[in-house]
Scaffold this active site. Structure first.
Site, PDB file in Angstrom:
ATOM      1  N   HIS A  13       0.826  -1.121  -0.099  1.00  0.00           N
ATOM      2  CA  HIS A  13       0.074  -0.095  -0.086  1.00  0.00           C
ATOM      3  C   HIS A  13       0.734   1.161   0.021  1.00  0.00           C
ATOM      4  O   HIS A  13       0.635   2.242  -0.582  1.00  0.00           O
ATOM      5  CB  HIS A  13      -1.033   0.050   1.259  1.00  0.00           C
ATOM      6  CG  HIS A  13      -1.719   1.062   1.377  1.00  0.00           C
ATOM      7  ND1 HIS A  13      -1.245   2.123   2.500  1.00  0.00           N
ATOM      8  CD2 HIS A  13      -3.018   1.621   0.802  1.00  0.00           C
ATOM      9  CE1 HIS A  13      -2.296   3.134   2.392  1.00  0.00           C
ATOM     10  NE2 HIS A  13      -3.243   2.819   1.525  1.00  0.00           N
ATOM     11  N   GLU A  15       2.132   1.768  -3.480  1.00  0.00           N
ATOM     12  CA  GLU A  15       1.142   2.285  -4.235  1.00  0.00           C
ATOM     13  C   GLU A  15       1.035   3.726  -4.279  1.00  0.00           C
ATOM     14  O   GLU A  15       1.165   4.577  -5.094  1.00  0.00           O
ATOM     15  CB  GLU A  15      -0.244   1.678  -3.779  1.00  0.00           C
ATOM     16  CG  GLU A  15      -1.341   2.211  -4.492  1.00  0.00           C
ATOM     17  CD  GLU A  15      -2.511   2.434  -3.634  1.00  0.00           C
ATOM     18  OE1 GLU A  15      -2.905   1.360  -2.931  1.00  0.00           O
ATOM     19  OE2 GLU A  15      -3.217   3.614  -3.628  1.00  0.00           O
ATOM     20  N   HIS A  16       1.198   4.208  -2.834  1.00  0.00           N
ATOM     21  CA  HIS A  16       1.176   5.702  -2.542  1.00  0.00           C
ATOM     22  C   HIS A  16       2.162   6.407  -3.370  1.00  0.00           C
ATOM     23  O   HIS A  16       2.013   7.638  -3.952  1.00  0.00           O
ATOM     24  CB  HIS A  16       1.023   5.953  -1.094  1.00  0.00           C
ATOM     25  CG  HIS A  16      -0.237   6.259  -0.529  1.00  0.00           C
ATOM     26  ND1 HIS A  16      -0.724   7.369   0.067  1.00  0.00           N
ATOM     27  CD2 HIS A  16      -1.323   5.493  -0.495  1.00  0.00           C
ATOM     28  CE1 HIS A  16      -1.948   7.263   0.569  1.00  0.00           C
ATOM     29  NE2 HIS A  16      -2.423   5.999   0.291  1.00  0.00           N
ATOM     30  N   GLU A  20      -4.519   7.900   7.171  1.00  0.00           N
ATOM     31  CA  GLU A  20      -5.423   6.786   6.495  1.00  0.00           C
ATOM     32  C   GLU A  20      -5.773   5.570   7.290  1.00  0.00           C
ATOM     33  O   GLU A  20      -6.778   5.505   7.424  1.00  0.00           O
ATOM     34  CB  GLU A  20      -4.836   6.501   5.182  1.00  0.00           C
ATOM     35  CG  GLU A  20      -5.759   5.605   4.282  1.00  0.00           C
ATOM     36  CD  GLU A  20      -5.189   5.235   2.942  1.00  0.00           C
ATOM     37  OE1 GLU A  20      -4.227   5.896   2.379  1.00  0.00           O
ATOM     38  OE2 GLU A  20      -5.803   4.481   2.343  1.00  0.00           O
TER      39      GLU A  20
END
Lengths: 419, 402
Positions: free
Chosen positions: A67, A70-71, A143
């Protein structure tokens, strides 16, 4: 190029596997103006331990790295953020990470090829520095905080903790504030170089395209890469029991929410057929038209149909049934008993088969759904069209057999969130 | 009943939508919300929801949905049915016609017993609606947004919660609800939208529909913004700001809103999220029929002052014409492409044309797009100068501060 035509739904699917191992799937939709592309890599939150194909080195990475990566993919060396660039082209762009894959996507009516330039540029050009990796930590921390506040997410994670002891599917996809504190630019490059190789990637495109032409356009934009061997992923040993029967957490929800889970350890079934059978079983016995649902509704124990679905990869497989009720324990008891003692009637079987067929066909309504489904299925090695064809092969006997083997009380668990 | 057919060969399903529209009032709000749930419980022919569910499954898993919404100062009761196009059925069934028949039956031929709705259905749905109203706090982001609007329009019809109140619910029974239903059907505007490829041959009975009274409501922003804090057990705060944009040219306000908080290139996303790392989410929504914009952010509680300061700086910047060509052009691209996407979705198509019809603008998708294309930076600055902060709402866990 392989062409698969389906006469029932009047669609064709074009599949090309390039020399570098990358698979491209094109589903032409000549009447629509919207175009959609999704590019995925088989790298998800469960892939946290692997052997680097080039060096043979065993690598263990902190939770949440897929993740985090991905960011960071969107940031380019020239300071441009590709997400904004795509958006300023009027394209709706995004990316997401799941348990078993990461995907980059955009859709829109205009500027598709400008968008393709940008997408293929940024996914092939990682740019990680100590500073930019550090900067992202705050945003991802926020997040994670947002997910921590989300009762439905906690409910799911707590259920996974019931169903699995060591399997990484039980981890938060984004990791924890602690685990992401160990992520450095080196971690990101190690993962990128391993998992973002074309042989580990699949691209799905849907819209008004000529398949040969769009495949050429993609090939033109692919950078040459050295071949790598098979990526060896290391997972904990397979588990054949559940971890615990129940998890309960207090959060501010007005009415308690619950999820019932079943571990699925049937290993030699065709996944497509099994999935259809599971849907038929659940629709017939606990779905909107079932006796159980009507009784619980009339008793005031539930106010909306249960949500149910199954999730699987090579490493995990389970069925999830969720809902909202003042008395989750009672609902759990009734559902578990129904699934163990009642069976699907022939009438229910035929009616729900038809309903399910209709649902699968209507997924071909929209290029975005098409692209997403073909990617998610092909990550698991499934051709989505198989679902449409499998209907003629499903029998009530098969459905009864799956029900008996899968929905066992001792393989079920319950997760509850209440005040 | 006004029937609108939206022909399109893009889809594999037909969507039919029936809208019942009335002025939004405190008196009727809760009843409207309850009626939609009671109607879906049973018809004269299909007396239970089990029978309705089975019927929907037989129609190849047709999707049925209903609910209520606020649209400007109107309350809309919405009923949808989505069926597979006849050509994809296995035995050439006429799903479109059957679907419409079922939809009309649910709305106009409900199960009636002794001049009232079924008592147990009404009691059950009252309980469910009560739970729904009481559990709205579960979705923090939505709750904060709605609470900001309710405070902004307090005392006006738009300040009502679309599902009504628990107090009003207690006064409803199966008899007075049925009486109200009969009045409602007589005095409302009724619209039926049918989308899909082969939609010429559907048969629809004649049902009378009324013209609605014109509602002119003028909201006046306070001279100093109202500050409201609501305390709940949250780890992340929700800072929501309601802006009053007066009755400015709508295309220019759309542009203003998108430059301010629409998407990743917007001022809010860039300055609150990217540069200051203050929030995971930061954006704005234009509530076109109420001349309002809502700014929405999710932040750490202690960053309230800092975030508010940055947001207000963006509003100031826009007043001063501080809008780059890039910001302007990318906002325009974003709106234009979102307009082009309307006809790629049955639901968006129906929503767009219904809204245009209700507010008598009657623009086509293309005309609407042209209006956006004509907006200049000066138009946007004009809007910016009229924008007033109306309500600053904070969902927080902190009793003491602010």
């Amino acid at each position: 190029m392989q062409i698969i035509r389906n006469d029932k739904i009047k669609e064709s699917v074009y599949i090309e596997t390039l020399d570098n191992g990358m698979k491209i799937i094109v589903i032409p939709k000549p009447n629509t103006n919207k175009k959609y592309i999704i590019w995925g890599t088989k790298f998800g939150s469960i892939d946290n331990h692997f052997i680097e194909p080039k060096t043979g080195k065993e690598i263990k990475v902190p939770d949440g790295v897929a993740h985090y990566l991905e960011h960071k993919m969107f940031e380019q060396e020239n300071g441009v953020d590709s997400l904004y660039k795509l958006m300023s082209l009027g394209l709706d762009a995004n990316a997401y990470t799941t348990n078993d894959h990461t995907a980059y996507l955009f859709g829109g009516t205009n500027n598709f090829y400008e968008g393709l330039d940008e997408l293929m540029d940024y996914v092939q050009h990682p740019y990680f520095t100590d500073q930019n990796v550090e900067k992202e930590r705050g945003i991802i921390g926020q997040e994670i905080g947002r997910y921590d506040d989300e009762p439905s997410w906690k409910l799911y994670i707590n259920l996974m903790d019931c169903l699995y002891k060591n399997n990484p599917v039980k981890l938060d996809i984004a990791g924890t504030v602690e685990s992401i504190s160990h992520i450095t630019k080196e971690t990101l490059y190690d993962c990128y170089n391993t998992f973002y190789h074309p042989s580990n990637m699949i691209m799905c495109i849907s819209g008004n395209f000529e398949p040969e032409k769009i495949v050429e356009e993609v090939k033109k934009r692919l950078l040459p890469k050295e071949k790598i061997g098979k990526i060896e992923r290391i997972y904990p040993e397979k588990e054949y029991t559940i971890n615990k029967k129940k998890n309960e957490q207090n959060m501010e929800v007005n009415i308690p929410i619950f999820m019932i889970g079943y571990r699925d350890i049937l290993e030699n079934e065709d996944n497509v057929k099994k999935q259809i059978a599971i849907e038929i079983i659940l629709n017939s016995l606990i779905g909107k038209s079932s006796k159980l649902y009507q009784n619980l509704y009339n008793e005031g124990l539930i106010m909306a149909p249960f949500d149910f679905y199954d999730e699987f990869s090579n490493e995990y497989s389970h069925v999830v049934i969720g809902g909202q009720s003042e008395n989750p324990e009672k609902i759990n008891e009734k559902i578990v008993k129904t699934l163990e003692t009642e069976s699907v009637s022939n009438e229910d079987f035929e009616r729900n088969k038809k309903a399910l067929y209709g649902e699968y066909v209507s997924e071909y309504d929209d290029v975005e759904t098409i692209g997403r489904i073909f990617l998610q299925d092909s990550i698991k090695g499934i051709n989505s069209l198989d679902y449409i064809n499998a209907f003629s092969k499903i029998t009530l006997d098969y459905v009864n057999k799956i029900q008996k083997e899968l929905f066992k009380e001792e393989m079920s668990a319950l997760s509850i969130i209440r005040k | 009943m006004q029937i609108t057919k939206l022909q399109s060969n893009k889809f594999k399903t037909n969507l039919c939508a029936l809208f019942i529209t009335v002025p939004l009032t405190k008196e009727n709000c809760t009843k409207n919300a309850l009626i939609t749930s009671v109607l879906r419980r049973g018809t004269k022919k299909l007396k239970t929801q089990e029978e309705i569910a089975k019927k929907l499954e037989e129609l190849y898993g047709a999707g049925f949905n209903c609910g209520v919404d606020k649209l400007g100062d109107y309350h809309v009761l919405k009923f949808y049915i989505e069926t597979l196009e006849n050509t994809y059925t296995l035995n050439n069934e006429n799903l479109l016609q059957e679907g419409i028949n079922l939809l009309l039956d649910i709305v106009f031929n409900p199960l009636i017993e002794e001049n009232a709705f079924n008592k147990s259905y009404v009691e059950q749905e009252k309980l469910n609606l009560k739970k729904l109203i009481e559990s709205r706090k579960d979705n923090k982001a939505l709750y904060a947004k709605e609470r900001c609007l309710e405070n902004m329009f307090v005392g006006e019809s738009y300040g009502l919660y679309k599902y009504g109140t628990v107090e009003d619910l207690a006064k409803i029974d199966e008899k007075n609800l049925y009486e109200y239903y009969k009045e409602l059907i007589k005095n409302c505007k009724i619209d039926l939208y049918i989308t899909g490829n082969n939609i010429d041959n559907v048969k629809v009975p004649d049902i009378s529909s009324k013209e609605l009274p014109k509602i002119e409501s003028h909201h006046i922003a306070p001279t100093k913004p109202n500050k409201i804090n609501e305390v709940q057990d949250v780890t992340q705060g929700k800072l929501i700001i309601g802006l009053d944009v007066e009755n400015s040219q709508k295309a220019a306000v759309s542009m203003y809103n998108t430059i301010l908080g629409g998407g990743a290139n917007s001022k809010l996303f860039q300055n609150v999220r990217e540069k200051a790392s203050l929030a995971y989410s930061a954006g704005s929504t234009y509530i076109r029929r109420k001349n309002a914009i809502l700014i929405q952010t999710g932040i750490e509680i202690e960053n309230y002052d800092k975030t508010l300061e940055i947001i207000e700086k963006q509003l100031e910047d826009m007043k001063n014409g501080n809008i780059s060509d890039e910001e302007f052009n990318s906002a325009k691209e974003l709106i234009v492409s979102s307009i082009e996407l309307i006809e790629e979705s049955k639901e968006d198509m129906v929503t767009f044309y219904f809204d245009q019809n209700l507010f008598e603008e009657n623009l086509s998708v293309t005309e609407y797009k042209e209006m956006i294309k004509k907006v200049t930076k000066e138009d946007v600055i004009e809007v910016a100068k009229k924008v007033k902060e109306d309500t600053i709402y904070f969902l927080t866990n902190d009793n003491v501060k602010k």
